[in-house]
Design a protein around this motif. Structure first.
Motif, PDB file in Angstrom:
ATOM      1  N   PHE A   1      -0.929  61.254 -27.231  1.00  0.00           N
ATOM      2  CA  PHE A   1      -2.264  60.703 -26.775  1.00  0.00           C
ATOM      3  C   PHE A   1      -3.341  60.328 -27.587  1.00  0.00           C
ATOM      4  CE2 PHE A   1      -6.512  61.096 -24.872  1.00  0.00           C
ATOM      5  CZ  PHE A   1      -6.433  60.214 -24.248  1.00  0.00           C
ATOM      6  N   PHE A   2      -3.393  61.224 -28.646  1.00  0.00           N
ATOM      7  CA  PHE A   2      -4.628  61.004 -29.539  1.00  0.00           C
ATOM      8  C   PHE A   2      -4.220  59.615 -30.229  1.00  0.00           C
ATOM      9  CE2 PHE A   2      -5.941  65.060 -27.755  1.00  0.00           C
ATOM     10  CZ  PHE A   2      -7.324  64.722 -27.613  1.00  0.00           C
ATOM     11  N   ARG A   3      -3.119  59.935 -30.775  1.00  0.00           N
ATOM     12  CA  ARG A   3      -2.429  58.873 -31.770  1.00  0.00           C
ATOM     13  C   ARG A   3      -2.324  57.413 -31.198  1.00  0.00           C
ATOM     14  NH1 ARG A   3      -5.417  60.559 -34.079  1.00  0.00           N
ATOM     15  NH2 ARG A   3      -5.147  63.075 -33.901  1.00  0.00           N
ATOM     16  N   GLY A   4      -1.230  57.519 -30.221  1.00  0.00           N
ATOM     17  CA  GLY A   4      -0.743  56.352 -29.272  1.00  0.00           C
ATOM     18  C   GLY A   4      -1.745  55.648 -28.801  1.00  0.00           C
ATOM     19  N   VAL A   5      -2.393  56.411 -27.730  1.00  0.00           N
ATOM     20  CA  VAL A   5      -3.390  55.588 -26.740  1.00  0.00           C
ATOM     21  C   VAL A   5      -4.496  55.721 -27.421  1.00  0.00           C
ATOM     22  CG1 VAL A   5      -4.333  56.165 -24.613  1.00  0.00           C
ATOM     23  CG2 VAL A   5      -1.856  56.738 -24.924  1.00  0.00           C
ATOM     24  N   LEU A   6      -5.292  56.787 -27.702  1.00  0.00           N
ATOM     25  CA  LEU A   6      -6.489  56.694 -28.076  1.00  0.00           C
ATOM     26  C   LEU A   6      -6.766  55.937 -29.496  1.00  0.00           C
ATOM     27  CD1 LEU A   6      -9.429  57.522 -27.321  1.00  0.00           C
ATOM     28  CD2 LEU A   6      -9.122  59.650 -28.448  1.00  0.00           C
ATOM     29  N   GLN A   7      -6.122  56.391 -30.412  1.00  0.00           N
ATOM     30  CA  GLN A   7      -6.480  55.955 -32.071  1.00  0.00           C
ATOM     31  C   GLN A   7      -5.781  54.335 -31.774  1.00  0.00           C
ATOM     32  OE1 GLN A   7      -4.869  58.226 -35.175  1.00  0.00           O
ATOM     33  NE2 GLN A   7      -4.767  56.439 -36.635  1.00  0.00           N
ATOM     34  N   GLY A   8      -4.778  54.334 -31.188  1.00  0.00           N
ATOM     35  CA  GLY A   8      -4.230  52.701 -31.095  1.00  0.00           C
ATOM     36  C   GLY A   8      -5.045  51.631 -30.296  1.00  0.00           C
ATOM     37  N   GLY A   9      -5.483  52.478 -29.085  1.00  0.00           N
ATOM     38  CA  GLY A   9      -6.393  51.554 -28.361  1.00  0.00           C
ATOM     39  C   GLY A   9      -7.837  51.053 -29.111  1.00  0.00           C
ATOM     40  N   LEU A  10      -8.395  52.090 -29.700  1.00  0.00           N
ATOM     41  CA  LEU A  10      -9.635  52.139 -30.382  1.00  0.00           C
ATOM     42  C   LEU A  10      -9.548  51.097 -31.506  1.00  0.00           C
ATOM     43  CD1 LEU A  10     -11.114  55.474 -29.984  1.00  0.00           C
ATOM     44  CD2 LEU A  10     -12.023  53.477 -28.935  1.00  0.00           C
ATOM     45  N   ALA A  11      -8.249  51.216 -32.426  1.00  0.00           N
ATOM     46  CA  ALA A  11      -8.049  50.336 -33.554  1.00  0.00           C
ATOM     47  C   ALA A  11      -8.130  48.918 -33.114  1.00  0.00           C
ATOM     48  CB  ALA A  11      -6.874  50.544 -34.010  1.00  0.00           C
ATOM     49  N   ALA A  12      -7.680  48.550 -31.736  1.00  0.00           N
ATOM     50  CA  ALA A  12      -7.747  47.283 -31.436  1.00  0.00           C
ATOM     51  C   ALA A  12      -9.065  46.576 -31.214  1.00  0.00           C
ATOM     52  CB  ALA A  12      -6.801  47.138 -30.139  1.00  0.00           C
ATOM     53  N   LEU A  13     -10.032  47.703 -30.710  1.00  0.00           N
ATOM     54  CA  LEU A  13     -11.506  47.125 -30.492  1.00  0.00           C
ATOM     55  C   LEU A  13     -12.350  47.360 -31.708  1.00  0.00           C
ATOM     56  CD1 LEU A  13     -11.745  49.343 -26.915  1.00  0.00           C
ATOM     57  CD2 LEU A  13     -11.527  46.806 -27.453  1.00  0.00           C
ATOM     58  N   LEU A  14     -12.161  48.498 -32.390  1.00  0.00           N
ATOM     59  CA  LEU A  14     -13.116  48.927 -33.475  1.00  0.00           C
ATOM     60  C   LEU A  14     -12.843  48.705 -35.073  1.00  0.00           C
ATOM     61  CD1 LEU A  14     -14.371  52.345 -31.733  1.00  0.00           C
ATOM     62  CD2 LEU A  14     -15.416  49.917 -31.529  1.00  0.00           C
ATOM     63  N   GLY A  15     -11.455  48.741 -34.884  1.00  0.00           N
ATOM     64  CA  GLY A  15     -10.718  48.540 -36.309  1.00  0.00           C
ATOM     65  C   GLY A  15     -10.216  50.051 -36.602  1.00  0.00           C
ATOM     66  N   VAL A  16      -9.306  49.991 -37.514  1.00  0.00           N
ATOM     67  CA  VAL A  16      -8.459  51.329 -37.934  1.00  0.00           C
ATOM     68  C   VAL A  16      -9.391  52.319 -38.164  1.00  0.00           C
ATOM     69  CG1 VAL A  16      -6.814  52.151 -39.436  1.00  0.00           C
ATOM     70  CG2 VAL A  16      -6.471  49.848 -38.678  1.00  0.00           C
ATOM     71  N   TRP A  17     -10.390  52.224 -39.283  1.00  0.00           N
ATOM     72  CA  TRP A  17     -10.793  53.437 -39.604  1.00  0.00           C
ATOM     73  C   TRP A  17     -11.725  54.126 -38.647  1.00  0.00           C
ATOM     74  CZ3 TRP A  17      -7.664  55.008 -42.883  1.00  0.00           C
ATOM     75  CH2 TRP A  17      -7.109  54.236 -43.927  1.00  0.00           C
ATOM     76  N   PRO A  18     -12.653  53.377 -37.887  1.00  0.00           N
ATOM     77  CA  PRO A  18     -13.584  53.999 -37.002  1.00  0.00           C
ATOM     78  C   PRO A  18     -12.731  54.583 -35.721  1.00  0.00           C
ATOM     79  CG  PRO A  18     -14.243  51.814 -37.427  1.00  0.00           C
ATOM     80  CD  PRO A  18     -12.994  52.049 -38.054  1.00  0.00           C
ATOM     81  N   ALA A  19     -11.608  54.139 -35.607  1.00  0.00           N
ATOM     82  CA  ALA A  19     -10.593  54.570 -34.377  1.00  0.00           C
ATOM     83  C   ALA A  19     -10.197  55.799 -34.927  1.00  0.00           C
ATOM     84  CB  ALA A  19      -9.321  53.773 -34.084  1.00  0.00           C
ATOM     85  N   LEU A  20      -9.412  55.694 -36.178  1.00  0.00           N
ATOM     86  CA  LEU A  20      -9.017  57.204 -36.855  1.00  0.00           C
ATOM     87  C   LEU A  20      -9.965  58.372 -36.717  1.00  0.00           C
ATOM     88  CD1 LEU A  20      -7.171  58.704 -38.371  1.00  0.00           C
ATOM     89  CD2 LEU A  20      -8.209  57.910 -40.478  1.00  0.00           C
TER      90      LEU A  20
END
Length: 75
Positions: A1-20
Motif C-alpha cells: 500500500f505505502f509504496r505502490g498506492v501512496l508513494q506511486g500516486g503521490l509521485a504523480a501529483l507532487l513528484g518523487v521526493w515529496p511522495a517518498l
C-alpha cells in the motif's frame, strides 16, 4: 500500500521526493507503538521507498519488509 498506492500516486501529483517523504511518514505513523518506533519505522519506510525507486519494482521492498518481519519474529 505505502509504496505502490501512496508513494506511486503521490509521485504523480507532487513528484518523487515529496511522495517518498510523505509515504515514509505515513508508514511510520501506521506502526505507532511508541514515538521512538514511529521514527524508526519512518526511517525503514524511507529505505523501502528508496529501494522501490531504485528498482522500479514493488517486489523488492515487499521482500525486504518480509525479511525484516521474519527476523523480528524469530528474535
Amino acid at each position: 500500500f505505502f509504496r505502490g498506492v501512496l508513494q506511486g500516486g503521490l509521485a504523480a501529483l507532487l513528484g518523487v521526493w515529496p511522495a517518498l517523504l510523505l509515504a515514509s511518514l505515513g508508514f511510520g505513523l501506521a506502526h505507532c507503538i511508541s514515538a521512538a518506533y514511529v521514527g524508526f519505522s519512518a526511517l525503514v519506510g524511507l529505505l523501502l521507498g528508496l529501494l522501490y525507486i531504485a528498482t522500479g519494482n514493488i517486489v523488492a521492498p515487499m521482500l525486504a519488509h518480509g525479511a525484516y518481519d521474519l527476523v523480528a519474529l524469530l528474535y
